[in-house]
Scaffold this active site. Structure first.
Site, PDB file in Angstrom:
ATOM      1  N   ARG A  82      46.876  18.999  48.446  1.00 32.40           N
ATOM      2  CA  ARG A  82      47.518  19.946  47.515  1.00 32.40           C
ATOM      3  C   ARG A  82      46.596  21.129  47.229  1.00 32.40           C
ATOM      4  O   ARG A  82      45.393  20.996  47.213  1.00 32.40           O
ATOM      5  CB  ARG A  82      47.807  19.242  46.187  1.00 32.40           C
ATOM      6  N   ILE A 118      47.018   7.040  53.481  1.00 31.02           N
ATOM      7  CA  ILE A 118      46.521   7.693  52.260  1.00 31.02           C
ATOM      8  C   ILE A 118      47.212   9.044  52.058  1.00 31.02           C
ATOM      9  O   ILE A 118      47.395   9.503  50.946  1.00 31.02           O
ATOM     10  CB  ILE A 118      44.980   7.856  52.335  1.00 31.02           C
ATOM     11  N   HIS A 175      53.042   6.778  43.394  1.00 29.54           N
ATOM     12  CA  HIS A 175      51.802   7.540  43.195  1.00 29.54           C
ATOM     13  C   HIS A 175      52.213   8.938  42.784  1.00 29.54           C
ATOM     14  O   HIS A 175      52.491   9.781  43.565  1.00 29.54           O
ATOM     15  CB  HIS A 175      51.001   7.593  44.493  1.00 29.54           C
TER      16      HIS A 175
HETATM   17  O1  TXD Z   1      45.878   8.490  46.296  1.00 31.67           O
HETATM   18  C1  TXD Z   1      46.216   9.098  47.330  1.00 31.67           C
HETATM   19  N1  TXD Z   1      46.925   8.502  48.270  1.00 31.67           N
HETATM   20  C2  TXD Z   1      45.824  10.566  47.480  1.00 31.67           C
HETATM   21  C3  TXD Z   1      46.009  11.063  48.901  1.00 31.67           C
HETATM   22  C4  TXD Z   1      44.499  10.893  46.931  1.00 31.67           C
HETATM   23  C5  TXD Z   1      43.899  12.066  47.310  1.00 31.67           C
HETATM   24  C6  TXD Z   1      44.317  12.879  48.490  1.00 31.67           C
HETATM   25  N2  TXD Z   1      45.561  12.463  49.043  1.00 31.67           N
HETATM   26  C7  TXD Z   1      46.040  13.053  50.316  1.00 31.67           C
HETATM   27  O2  TXD Z   1      45.238  12.650  51.428  1.00 31.67           O
HETATM   28  C8  TXD Z   1      46.008  14.553  50.368  1.00 31.67           C
HETATM   29  O3  TXD Z   1      47.066  15.110  49.589  1.00 31.67           O
HETATM   30  C9  TXD Z   1      46.192  14.776  51.849  1.00 31.67           C
HETATM   31  O4  TXD Z   1      47.555  14.643  52.178  1.00 31.67           O
HETATM   32  C10 TXD Z   1      45.407  13.618  52.465  1.00 31.67           C
HETATM   33  C11 TXD Z   1      44.075  14.001  53.000  1.00 31.67           C
HETATM   34  O5  TXD Z   1      43.329  14.624  51.997  1.00 31.67           O
HETATM   35  P1  TXD Z   1      41.921  15.340  52.400  1.00 31.67           P
HETATM   36  O6  TXD Z   1      41.331  15.882  51.144  1.00 31.67           O
HETATM   37  O7  TXD Z   1      41.114  14.444  53.271  1.00 31.67           O
HETATM   38  O8  TXD Z   1      42.457  16.568  53.285  1.00 31.67           O
HETATM   39  P2  TXD Z   1      41.633  17.447  54.341  1.00 31.67           P
HETATM   40  O9  TXD Z   1      40.196  17.523  53.949  1.00 31.67           O
HETATM   41  O10 TXD Z   1      42.426  18.691  54.550  1.00 31.67           O
HETATM   42  O11 TXD Z   1      41.701  16.551  55.671  1.00 31.67           O
HETATM   43  C12 TXD Z   1      42.886  16.376  56.368  1.00 31.67           C
HETATM   44  C13 TXD Z   1      42.518  16.347  57.846  1.00 31.67           C
HETATM   45  C14 TXD Z   1      42.022  17.703  58.361  1.00 31.67           C
HETATM   46  O12 TXD Z   1      40.709  17.564  58.889  1.00 31.67           O
HETATM   47  C15 TXD Z   1      43.039  18.077  59.439  1.00 31.67           C
HETATM   48  O13 TXD Z   1      42.457  18.736  60.562  1.00 31.67           O
HETATM   49  C16 TXD Z   1      43.543  16.706  59.837  1.00 31.67           C
HETATM   50  O14 TXD Z   1      43.681  16.022  58.603  1.00 31.67           O
HETATM   51  N3  TXD Z   1      44.813  16.731  60.533  1.00 31.67           N
HETATM   52  C17 TXD Z   1      45.110  15.854  61.510  1.00 31.67           C
HETATM   53  N4  TXD Z   1      44.395  14.832  62.022  1.00 31.67           N
HETATM   54  C18 TXD Z   1      45.009  14.139  63.008  1.00 31.67           C
HETATM   55  N5  TXD Z   1      46.256  14.397  63.481  1.00 31.67           N
HETATM   56  C19 TXD Z   1      46.974  15.417  62.975  1.00 31.67           C
HETATM   57  N6  TXD Z   1      48.221  15.687  63.454  1.00 31.67           N
HETATM   58  C20 TXD Z   1      46.413  16.200  61.941  1.00 31.67           C
HETATM   59  N7  TXD Z   1      46.843  17.272  61.212  1.00 31.67           N
HETATM   60  C21 TXD Z   1      45.854  17.576  60.362  1.00 31.67           C
END
Ligand code: TXD
Length: 315
Positions: A82, A118, A175
């Site tokens: 977000r 997650i 959540h």
């Molecule tokens: O309690 C919970 N479940 C939540 C979940 C708590 C906190 C954060 N929450 C969610 O986790 C957040 O809203 C996001 O949807 C995810 C991941 O959070 P994060 O902070 O790790 O996001 P980042 O730092 O942007 O990392 C996401 C990575 C990034 O490196 C992208 O390049 C990668 O995801 N990405 C992918 N990886 C593999 N395959 C695909 N298709 C892909 N697309 C993006």
């Protein structure tokens, strides 16, 4: 033989997961990301830290699913987080497309894995992953309740100036803003929370718990919480890998429990080497049941939006 743990997403949470797995020597890590450099760079950086404390694990970074084949555990954080002012539901369209592509790959490469989702909006994303991948419902679970319960316990510990370890509690439901903290299930050194904190103050703590993610997102301005989410995901993975049979609040497939069928929602479950081994049905007070049902309706409504985006989910 060390377990193989694949992390799909090497961002804020993914990188922290990799580091925590290494420190706990839970298994060998495959850090996967479409941004290959991020995956490779973080894996290499953490690998170079292992000699300092003698951690005996291997780490690789990749953007090739071949490297993730036959994983024992997969933790998915792929997606966008977000931005300030965004709701978890605002992430649906983008993250649904991502989870579909990830699910189709995992179905081929690691059909026997225990998968912890997650990515937000969590309750719908974990349900979508299970439907897209076809993996058994007891091997697909979502991380949310442990994080929400941890936030709830932390705020209580700050209010009462007691160690967090002296607090037992859990949060049910989705959540999101409709999550259901459970004061009746909350005790401090065995004493019911309602005997220790006035209702008005407890209501403020419940409200702050519901908005815990947004509070951190506002402070960070870029990205969302990641240390506590990562620690929460690790507790689930560890219970599976070590067959600890811990009872943990997680987004789990319900097939009639709590009066809910064919939906994922946050309830207490036992996680052991078979995955979700038992759904724990708690007695809910009238108020808790009303709040739980509200939370379920919110998840159902959002899943209907997901079906409008991809009708495959409605089949
Ligand atoms: O309690 C919970 N479940 C939540 C979940 C708590 C906190 C954060 N929450 C969610 O986790 C957040 O809203 C996001 O949807 C995810 C991941 O959070 P994060 O902070 O790790 O996001 P980042 O730092 O942007 O990392 C996401 C990575 C990034 O490196 C992208 O390049 C990668 O995801 N990405 C992918 N990886 C593999 N395959 C695909 N298709 C892909 N697309 C993006």
């Amino acid at each position: 033989m060390r377990k193989k743990i694949t992390l799909i997403g090497a961002g804020q949470i993914g990188g922290t997961l990799a580091h925590l797995i290494t420190i706990k020597e839970l298994g060998d890590v495959v850090l996967f990301d479409v941004a290959e450099g991020v995956a490779k760079g973080k894996a290499l950086d953490i690998a170079q830290s292992t000699s300092i404390d003698g951690f005996d694990v291997s780490l690789i970074g990749t953007s090739n699913y071949e490297d993730t084949k036959n994983s024992d555990v997969i933790i998915i954080t792929a997606g966008i987080p977000r931005k300030p002012g965004m709701s978890r539901d605002d992430l649906l369209e983008t993250n649904l497309k991502i989870i579909k592509q990830v699910a189709e790959e995992i179905k081929k490469s690691s059909p026997n894995a225990f998968v912890i989702c997650i990515t937000n909006p969590l309750d719908v994303i974990v349900m979508a992953f299970q439907k897209y991948s076809g993996l058994p419902t007891n091997k697909v679970i979502g991380m949310a309740g442990i994080l929400d319960s941890s936030r709830f316990k932390y705020f209580i510990s700050q209010e009462l100036k007691v160690p967090v370890k002296s607090i037992e509690s859990l949060v049910l439901g989705g959540h999101g803003d409709t999550m259901v903290p459970m004061p009746k299930q909350t005790k401090v050194n065995g004493k019911p929370i309602n005997d220790l904190i006035q209702k008005e103050k407890l209501d403020l703590i419940i409200d702050r718990t519901r908005k815990g993610g947004a509070e951190i997102g506002k402070l960070l301005q870029k990205g969302s919480a990641f240390y506590a989410p990562a620690a929460s995901g690790i507790e689930m993975a560890e219970s599976y890998i070590k067959d600890l049979k811990k009872t943990l609040p997680c987004a789990t497939y319900l097939n009639g429990e709590y009066g809910v069928k064919n939906l994922y929602a946050g309830v207490p479950v036992v996680i052991g080497s078979k995955g979700v081994e038992k759904v724990i049905e708690l007695y809910l007070t009238k108020e808790e049941k009303i709040n739980f049902d509200l939370s379920i309706s919110a998840v159902k409504e959002l899943f209907q939006s997901a079906i409008k985006i991809d009708s495959d989910l409605g089949k």
